[in-house]
Write a protein that holds these residues in place. Sequence first.
Motif, PDB file in Angstrom:
ATOM      1  N   MET A   1       0.847  -1.094  -0.143  1.00  0.00           N
ATOM      2  CA  MET A   1      -0.159  -0.082   0.125  1.00  0.00           C
ATOM      3  C   MET A   1       1.016   1.204   0.145  1.00  0.00           C
ATOM      4  SD  MET A   1      -3.072  -0.620  -0.447  1.00  0.00           S
ATOM      5  CE  MET A   1      -3.370   1.035  -0.218  1.00  0.00           C
ATOM      6  N   ALA A   2       2.146   1.108   0.595  1.00  0.00           N
ATOM      7  CA  ALA A   2       2.877   2.340   0.569  1.00  0.00           C
ATOM      8  C   ALA A   2       3.132   2.865  -0.739  1.00  0.00           C
ATOM      9  CB  ALA A   2       4.186   1.871   1.256  1.00  0.00           C
ATOM     10  N   LEU A   3       3.314   2.142  -1.734  1.00  0.00           N
ATOM     11  CA  LEU A   3       3.635   2.469  -3.104  1.00  0.00           C
ATOM     12  C   LEU A   3       2.565   3.156  -3.844  1.00  0.00           C
ATOM     13  CD1 LEU A   3       5.862   2.553  -5.192  1.00  0.00           C
ATOM     14  CD2 LEU A   3       5.090   0.229  -5.920  1.00  0.00           C
ATOM     15  N   ALA A   4       1.203   2.727  -3.348  1.00  0.00           N
ATOM     16  CA  ALA A   4      -0.219   3.347  -3.868  1.00  0.00           C
ATOM     17  C   ALA A   4      -0.082   4.740  -3.161  1.00  0.00           C
ATOM     18  CB  ALA A   4      -1.521   2.385  -3.532  1.00  0.00           C
ATOM     19  N   HIS A   5       0.156   4.572  -1.901  1.00  0.00           N
ATOM     20  CA  HIS A   5      -0.048   6.137  -1.187  1.00  0.00           C
ATOM     21  C   HIS A   5       0.973   6.938  -1.729  1.00  0.00           C
ATOM     22  CE1 HIS A   5      -3.001   4.416   1.595  1.00  0.00           C
ATOM     23  NE2 HIS A   5      -2.019   3.732   2.254  1.00  0.00           N
ATOM     24  N   VAL A   9      -2.744   7.894  -3.505  1.00  0.00           N
ATOM     25  CA  VAL A   9      -4.088   7.304  -3.193  1.00  0.00           C
ATOM     26  C   VAL A   9      -4.175   7.649  -1.744  1.00  0.00           C
ATOM     27  CG1 VAL A   9      -5.133   4.993  -2.514  1.00  0.00           C
ATOM     28  CG2 VAL A   9      -3.983   5.380  -4.676  1.00  0.00           C
ATOM     29  N   PRO A  10      -5.183   8.427  -1.316  1.00  0.00           N
ATOM     30  CA  PRO A  10      -5.342   8.704   0.001  1.00  0.00           C
ATOM     31  C   PRO A  10      -5.410   7.597   1.179  1.00  0.00           C
ATOM     32  CG  PRO A  10      -7.160   9.638  -1.402  1.00  0.00           C
ATOM     33  CD  PRO A  10      -6.358   8.544  -2.084  1.00  0.00           C
ATOM     34  N   ARG A  11      -4.854   7.943   2.306  1.00  0.00           N
ATOM     35  CA  ARG A  11      -4.483   6.927   3.239  1.00  0.00           C
ATOM     36  C   ARG A  11      -5.918   6.409   3.937  1.00  0.00           C
ATOM     37  NH1 ARG A  11       0.305   5.640   4.185  1.00  0.00           N
ATOM     38  NH2 ARG A  11       1.982   7.205   3.798  1.00  0.00           N
ATOM     39  N   GLN A  76      -2.460  -3.478 -11.186  1.00  0.00           N
ATOM     40  CA  GLN A  76      -3.329  -2.139 -10.850  1.00  0.00           C
ATOM     41  C   GLN A  76      -2.525  -0.990 -10.398  1.00  0.00           C
ATOM     42  OE1 GLN A  76      -6.446  -2.957 -11.027  1.00  0.00           O
ATOM     43  NE2 GLN A  76      -7.582  -1.304 -10.267  1.00  0.00           N
ATOM     44  N   LEU A  77      -1.396  -1.283 -10.159  1.00  0.00           N
ATOM     45  CA  LEU A  77      -0.435   0.057  -9.926  1.00  0.00           C
ATOM     46  C   LEU A  77       0.105   0.541 -11.179  1.00  0.00           C
ATOM     47  CD1 LEU A  77       1.681  -1.249  -6.882  1.00  0.00           C
ATOM     48  CD2 LEU A  77       0.435   0.779  -6.783  1.00  0.00           C
ATOM     49  N   GLY A  78       0.328  -0.303 -12.034  1.00  0.00           N
ATOM     50  CA  GLY A  78       0.686   0.050 -13.321  1.00  0.00           C
ATOM     51  C   GLY A  78      -0.333   0.708 -14.077  1.00  0.00           C
ATOM     52  N   SER A  97     -11.772   3.261 -11.375  1.00  0.00           N
ATOM     53  CA  SER A  97     -10.961   2.101 -10.949  1.00  0.00           C
ATOM     54  C   SER A  97     -10.711   2.199  -9.341  1.00  0.00           C
ATOM     55  CB  SER A  97      -9.445   2.489 -11.608  1.00  0.00           C
ATOM     56  OG  SER A  97      -9.509   2.390 -13.256  1.00  0.00           O
ATOM     57  N   ALA A  98     -10.894   0.824  -8.895  1.00  0.00           N
ATOM     58  CA  ALA A  98     -10.516   0.793  -7.514  1.00  0.00           C
ATOM     59  C   ALA A  98      -8.935   0.985  -7.446  1.00  0.00           C
ATOM     60  CB  ALA A  98     -10.940  -0.461  -7.034  1.00  0.00           C
ATOM     61  N   ALA A  99      -8.592   1.268  -6.211  1.00  0.00           N
ATOM     62  CA  ALA A  99      -7.076   1.474  -5.814  1.00  0.00           C
ATOM     63  C   ALA A  99      -6.469   0.322  -5.705  1.00  0.00           C
ATOM     64  CB  ALA A  99      -7.121   2.483  -4.487  1.00  0.00           C
ATOM     65  N   PRO A 100      -5.293   0.259  -6.060  1.00  0.00           N
ATOM     66  CA  PRO A 100      -4.555  -0.953  -5.737  1.00  0.00           C
ATOM     67  C   PRO A 100      -4.714  -1.506  -4.485  1.00  0.00           C
ATOM     68  CG  PRO A 100      -3.065   0.499  -6.998  1.00  0.00           C
ATOM     69  CD  PRO A 100      -4.314   1.320  -6.552  1.00  0.00           C
ATOM     70  N   GLY A 101      -4.775  -2.821  -4.238  1.00  0.00           N
ATOM     71  CA  GLY A 101      -5.211  -3.238  -3.000  1.00  0.00           C
ATOM     72  C   GLY A 101      -6.672  -3.488  -2.803  1.00  0.00           C
TER      73      GLY A 101
END
Length: 172
Positions: A1-5, A9-11, A76-78, A97-101
């Motif tokens: 999740m750190a990469l998405a944040h 992507v909001p915490r 999804q991160l990509g 799109s839903a956030a990664p994770g």
Amino acid sequence: MALAHSLGVPRDYGRVRGLRRVREPAQLATIGRDTQGREQYLAPRAARAWARMREAAMHDSVELEIVSAFRGIEYQLGIVRRKLERGQSMDEILRVSAAPGYSEHHTGRALDITTPGYTALEEEFERSPAFAWLRKNAKLYKFSLSYPRGNRHGIAYEPWHWCWHEKSPRPR
């Protein structure tokens, strides 16, 4: 999740959207090729349910085609990175799109579906005989429409996105 944040992507994304983080399945089963000729996968029980549902639709002269199925968190991160690089804001991205994770595709239970004669991943799918068939019959195979109009997650309407639930799905 750190990469998405780190991408923006909001915490509090999961809490605000009413979505839980999901895990990728330990096993995947092939379900055939998508409309682009790529092999696609689902979790084994979802794959069996998809095969039964697709066969039943064919029996009723309805062709269900796979646009996509399992997508890992890295994939999804990509998607998010590419959309950011094209200049889309994170708010715009998270509306469609839903956030990664958090994507149902990560679970190996979700499918994006189309049918011949309709543009994939477009609302026009709701006017197809395939969509009408899914609305009437998908629940028999434990599939449900994940993102109807005005869904509580704030994700855009996706008539093509269906998810298998081991138990009866709760309304969104």
